[in-house]
Design a protein around this motif. Sequence first.
Motif, mmCIF file in Angstrom:
data_model
loop_
_atom_site.group_PDB
_atom_site.id
_atom_site.type_symbol
_atom_site.label_atom_id
_atom_site.label_comp_id
_atom_site.label_asym_id
_atom_site.label_seq_id
_atom_site.Cartn_x
_atom_site.Cartn_y
_atom_site.Cartn_z
ATOM 1 N N ARG A 27 12.941 56.794 -4.647
ATOM 2 C CA ARG A 27 13.478 57.317 -5.903
ATOM 3 C C ARG A 27 14.000 56.199 -6.786
ATOM 4 N NH1 ARG A 27 17.510 62.148 -4.762
ATOM 5 N NH2 ARG A 27 17.460 62.182 -7.040
ATOM 6 N N ILE A 28 14.592 55.175 -6.186
ATOM 7 C CA ILE A 28 15.090 54.038 -6.982
ATOM 8 C C ILE A 28 13.941 53.321 -7.666
ATOM 9 C CG2 ILE A 28 16.150 51.754 -6.791
ATOM 10 C CD1 ILE A 28 17.947 52.936 -4.605
ATOM 11 N N HIS A 29 12.834 53.111 -6.924
ATOM 12 C CA HIS A 29 11.676 52.443 -7.532
ATOM 13 C C HIS A 29 11.090 53.291 -8.652
ATOM 14 C CE1 HIS A 29 11.625 49.046 -4.891
ATOM 15 N NE2 HIS A 29 11.602 49.801 -3.791
ATOM 16 N N GLU A 30 11.042 54.636 -8.442
ATOM 17 C CA GLU A 30 10.526 55.498 -9.495
ATOM 18 C C GLU A 30 11.393 55.407 -10.747
ATOM 19 O OE1 GLU A 30 10.282 59.363 -7.895
ATOM 20 O OE2 GLU A 30 8.598 58.938 -6.556
ATOM 21 N N LYS A 31 12.720 55.413 -10.558
ATOM 22 C CA LYS A 31 13.634 55.314 -11.703
ATOM 23 C C LYS A 31 13.451 53.985 -12.433
ATOM 24 C CE LYS A 31 16.266 59.044 -11.883
ATOM 25 N NZ LYS A 31 16.524 59.808 -13.114
ATOM 26 N N ALA A 32 13.342 52.907 -11.670
ATOM 27 C CA ALA A 32 13.165 51.588 -12.286
ATOM 28 C C ALA A 32 11.885 51.533 -13.110
ATOM 29 C CB ALA A 32 13.156 50.509 -11.214
ATOM 30 N N PRO A 243 24.596 59.124 -2.079
ATOM 31 C CA PRO A 243 24.352 57.672 -2.057
ATOM 32 C C PRO A 243 23.108 57.264 -2.827
ATOM 33 C CG PRO A 243 25.049 58.419 0.101
ATOM 34 C CD PRO A 243 24.876 59.655 -0.721
ATOM 35 N N SER A 244 22.067 58.085 -2.773
ATOM 36 C CA SER A 244 20.846 57.748 -3.519
ATOM 37 C C SER A 244 21.096 57.799 -5.023
ATOM 38 C CB SER A 244 19.736 58.733 -3.145
ATOM 39 O OG SER A 244 20.112 60.068 -3.466
#
Length: 480
Positions: A27-32, A243-244
Amino acid sequence: MATSILEPIRMAKMPSTASSSSETHSRIHEKASHFKSREIADPLKVLEPERKKLTSLESQRIMAVLEGTIRRIEISTILPFVVENLSRFSIVLGAELTHLLKEHDSLQGRYQKAVSQLHLEEKRLVSTQEKFAQQKKQKEAEFFLDDDDDDRRSSIGGADDETTALDITLAEGKIKKELKMVNFLREQLKQSLRTLLRLFVRNPTALDSLRNESKERSEEANEMLTQLNALKGTLFERLLRTPSELKERDSYLKFITERERKLSKHAKKLREELSVATEDKENELAKRNDVIRKLRFDIFNVERTSKENNQQVINEASKEQLAEDKNSEGKRSKLQQEIIEQKKLTETSIAKHRASELGLRKKKYKVETEVENWIQKYDNDMGERQDEFDQLDTVYTEEKKQLNELEERFRTMEKEYRDIMEERRIAREKAEEANRELQAKIKAATLIQSFWRALKARKQLKNKKKKGKKGKKGAKKRLR
């Protein structure tokens, strides 16, 4: 309490399983990638939590503990005002709470009195210890000063020391007793406060009436409650996030910060380029304004000079014209006078000599012809003078132009002349310097040659003396 509050938060930060960790990274990579690929319509919306309510039991317990703490602090900080106005709140509070508040106030008075007594005993103990140390130093000083009264002073000093030590022991015993009393009363105050807080929780009406009196709290208490409510909001927002989500928000904030830093750097560079361009433009404008100012000044000088020259020529021509007009008028008046005289003579002659009328008529015709000739001659002279004036004006204009060209050439030649004279001066100075160096060298060579001749003369003289001595010695030997 702080440990119990922060413990669920630390537990909430820990990931539950390996699968949740992998999902978080994805999800962090998708947001970035979303941050880099497109602009977000509402940037602040990303910072808001997705959930609006607490779902985990640990989070709800944490918030319940914090809210209970804030409620207890609100009640504790308003209690002094309630005790002072107990008659006003006695109906709302009830008999039991009123009685407990009176006992709490009495217990608090006893506690403050015990604390003040403890401070007083501590001060007395410090004073006694200082007095004891001072007497001890005094006795030691007297012991070294007077050896004859050593036994008597030591015995007196021992008695004083024993009395002072006993006073210190008694004072320490009193302090311990007062300290136990203070600790006992402190525990009773804690227990009484817990009981009051429990009763207030059971009595919502009394609790609401006390909350309406928030203005009666001290500034420090209101500030502490404000900070606690702010902490409550921050903690609630923190517990709403997983946390995510926290990692996503951190990555977004890093992305925004990096973009802002790059934009600021680019803006600073553009401002510097703009300032340099503006400065260059201002310098160029200043130079062009200087050139325009010089050209305007030159044009003004040329116009002023031309106007002065034209005015001078016009004035001279006007003077000449006035002089000619004056002369012609004199001549005309003279001729008219002659005509009148001739007419008179003619009339007289006609009257006297009818016979000579024809001759006189001829003479008159002749005079008139001469007058016309003079007039025609005057007109011709004036035309010639006007043509001469036009030619002089043309010649003057041409000579003025030639003068300007010659002045320009003269400036160039003057500059070249100055350069040539400067070169000649430099060459002359170099020649003079070379001449001075040559004279110095000649003088030095002459001096060296004179020294060398003197040295050779001395050597020859010495050689002659040596030869004379050798000749004398040989003559003596031959004589022998």
